[in-house]
Scaffold this active site. Sequence first.
Site, PDB file in Angstrom:
ATOM      1  N   PRO A  17       0.846  -1.203   0.000  1.00 21.79           N
ATOM      2  CA  PRO A  17       0.000   0.000   0.000  1.00 21.79           C
ATOM      3  C   PRO A  17       0.874   1.244   0.000  1.00 21.79           C
ATOM      4  O   PRO A  17       1.828   1.325   0.770  1.00 21.79           O
ATOM      5  CB  PRO A  17      -0.768  -0.123   1.331  1.00 21.79           C
ATOM      6  CG  PRO A  17       0.101  -0.964   2.206  1.00 21.79           C
ATOM      7  CD  PRO A  17       0.834  -1.904   1.294  1.00 21.79           C
ATOM      8  N   MET A  18       0.593   2.176  -0.879  1.00 24.20           N
ATOM      9  CA  MET A  18       1.339   3.446  -0.890  1.00 24.20           C
ATOM     10  C   MET A  18       0.358   4.587  -1.115  1.00 24.20           C
ATOM     11  O   MET A  18      -0.232   4.691  -2.193  1.00 24.20           O
ATOM     12  CB  MET A  18       2.400   3.432  -1.993  1.00 24.20           C
ATOM     13  CG  MET A  18       3.573   2.493  -1.706  1.00 24.20           C
ATOM     14  SD  MET A  18       4.861   2.609  -2.957  1.00 24.20           S
ATOM     15  CE  MET A  18       4.110   1.716  -4.321  1.00 24.20           C
ATOM     16  N   ALA A  19       0.218   5.415  -0.079  1.00 24.61           N
ATOM     17  CA  ALA A  19      -0.704   6.549  -0.167  1.00 24.61           C
ATOM     18  C   ALA A  19      -0.254   7.451  -1.316  1.00 24.61           C
ATOM     19  O   ALA A  19       0.927   7.738  -1.460  1.00 24.61           O
ATOM     20  CB  ALA A  19      -0.698   7.312   1.147  1.00 24.61           C
ATOM     21  N   GLN A  71      -6.626  -0.988   3.390  1.00 26.64           N
ATOM     22  CA  GLN A  71      -5.875  -0.673   4.603  1.00 26.64           C
ATOM     23  C   GLN A  71      -6.526   0.459   5.388  1.00 26.64           C
ATOM     24  O   GLN A  71      -6.940   1.459   4.817  1.00 26.64           O
ATOM     25  CB  GLN A  71      -4.445  -0.262   4.254  1.00 26.64           C
ATOM     26  CG  GLN A  71      -3.610  -0.143   5.515  1.00 26.64           C
ATOM     27  CD  GLN A  71      -2.190   0.301   5.259  1.00 26.64           C
ATOM     28  OE1 GLN A  71      -1.966   1.428   4.825  1.00 26.64           O
ATOM     29  NE2 GLN A  71      -1.245  -0.561   5.534  1.00 26.64           N
ATOM     30  N   CYS A 101       3.295   2.773   8.886  1.00 30.65           N
ATOM     31  CA  CYS A 101       3.562   4.051   8.249  1.00 30.65           C
ATOM     32  C   CYS A 101       4.267   4.980   9.234  1.00 30.65           C
ATOM     33  O   CYS A 101       3.816   5.143  10.363  1.00 30.65           O
ATOM     34  CB  CYS A 101       2.235   4.654   7.799  1.00 30.65           C
ATOM     35  SG  CYS A 101       2.451   6.206   6.979  1.00 30.65           S
ATOM     36  N   ASN A 201       8.870  -7.417   3.262  1.00 30.78           N
ATOM     37  CA  ASN A 201       8.847  -6.171   2.485  1.00 30.78           C
ATOM     38  C   ASN A 201      10.081  -5.321   2.777  1.00 30.78           C
ATOM     39  O   ASN A 201      10.616  -5.348   3.880  1.00 30.78           O
ATOM     40  CB  ASN A 201       7.553  -5.410   2.857  1.00 30.78           C
ATOM     41  CG  ASN A 201       7.511  -3.970   2.357  1.00 30.78           C
ATOM     42  OD1 ASN A 201       7.375  -3.045   3.145  1.00 30.78           O
ATOM     43  ND2 ASN A 201       7.624  -3.780   1.061  1.00 30.78           N
ATOM     44  N   GLY A 202      10.496  -4.573   1.770  1.00 32.04           N
ATOM     45  CA  GLY A 202      11.582  -3.616   1.929  1.00 32.04           C
ATOM     46  C   GLY A 202      12.677  -3.809   0.903  1.00 32.04           C
ATOM     47  O   GLY A 202      13.337  -4.846   0.873  1.00 32.04           O
ATOM     48  N   ARG A 226       8.054   0.721  -3.815  1.00 29.00           N
ATOM     49  CA  ARG A 226       8.597   1.749  -4.703  1.00 29.00           C
ATOM     50  C   ARG A 226       9.089   1.224  -6.042  1.00 29.00           C
ATOM     51  O   ARG A 226       9.007   1.920  -7.048  1.00 29.00           O
ATOM     52  CB  ARG A 226       9.709   2.517  -3.974  1.00 29.00           C
ATOM     53  CG  ARG A 226       9.158   3.403  -2.854  1.00 29.00           C
ATOM     54  CD  ARG A 226      10.241   3.832  -1.906  1.00 29.00           C
ATOM     55  NE  ARG A 226      10.804   2.673  -1.210  1.00 29.00           N
ATOM     56  CZ  ARG A 226      11.878   2.717  -0.427  1.00 29.00           C
ATOM     57  NH1 ARG A 226      12.494   3.872  -0.260  1.00 29.00           N
ATOM     58  NH2 ARG A 226      12.312   1.627   0.167  1.00 29.00           N
TER      59      ARG A 226
END
Length: 339
Positions: A17-19, A71, A101, A201-202, A226
């Site tokens: 999820p990325m706002a 989310q 976040c 993740n990462g 990303r």
Amino acid sequence: MLQIGPYTIETPVVLAPMAGVTDLPFRRLCSELGAGLVVSEMVTSDTRLWNTRKSRLRLDHSGEAEPRSVQIAGGDPEQMAEAARQNHERGAQIIDINFGCPAKKVCNKAAGSALMRDEKLVQEILHAVRKAVDIPVTVKMRTGWSPENRNAINIARIAEDAGINALSVHGRTRACMYRGEAEYETIAAVKQAVSIPVIANGDITCAEKAQEVFSKTGADAVMVGRAAQGRPWIFREIAHYLETGEHLSPPSTEEVEQILLSHVGALHSFYGEYTGVRVARKHVGWYLQARPNNDQVSESSADPVGFRKQFNALEDPEAQVEAITTYFACLKNGEDIAA
Ligand SMILES: Cc1cc2nc3c(=O)[nH]c(=O)nc-3n(C[C@H](O)[C@H](O)[C@H](O)COP(=O)(O)O)c2cc1C
């Protein structure tokens, strides 16, 4: 394969999820290009704020691949429970809780990874949300709230005891923000500590890195954020490599053009002319930056930086489509696009 409650996710590669990024058009595109699961941008748990245009768009799931994971972010157990209930009514099939976040405050309350500090509150939130809905509930977190306080294992155990169905762990602490490199040892330790699925993740930027993270962590799936910006086909590349051990060829220039044009068209119709044009600028920048032969392009006359400057001044959808088409035509012919 990743199992979340009743859902079997065949491809264990998930869009993070990325706002401001993983809106409906982007989620649909990533699903089409191989993501096994996509997660919506976070929505605040304060349902009084859902009446804004931005929130309404974030709550839209039309035509989205199933299961639809939404989310929620917030720090009040009852509010989070209510937000889960209402999202379920609006079509969510999985509720993902944001403990990951690093933003200090969401709507003036501690939320996201700031909550990892307060394990009792985490427990209350998880129990309240778990009780509120009978669909799978997942948690996204960091490895802790500072390098001295990597308490992801405690939170993971609390989550498992509360009946949470899966965990995503970003290999950084809250204090690290996005600095340094993600570490995977804590994710491996979390995987050892619980029996619910763990998603690592990462900093996963390519198929080999995905494979490496699987081996290092023993995770059930990997999550990419990303690296999918401007490169939504990364999901099929990772999936193919995991399945066959071989690299899928990168998309041709023609395919990139077709994907970008369809993405930009979807943004225009989803957001409407004014906002769509602005959101498209950001994505177009990422696509051109991520072009595999970017260096060659810069050396030749088709200069993406110059193009971006011109593109960002365009104000209407048709002009954007035309500019992209011209850019790719020039790229294919090796001509000067700035002329
Ligand atoms: C622009 C942006 C927005 C993000 N928004 C959220 C969010 O709404 N919820 C969340 O849990 N994480 C959010 N994150 C964190 C990502 O989901 C992910 O954990 C992080 O980027 C690390 O993964 P990556 O190295 O693959 O990007 C965001 C990250 C970025 C870059």
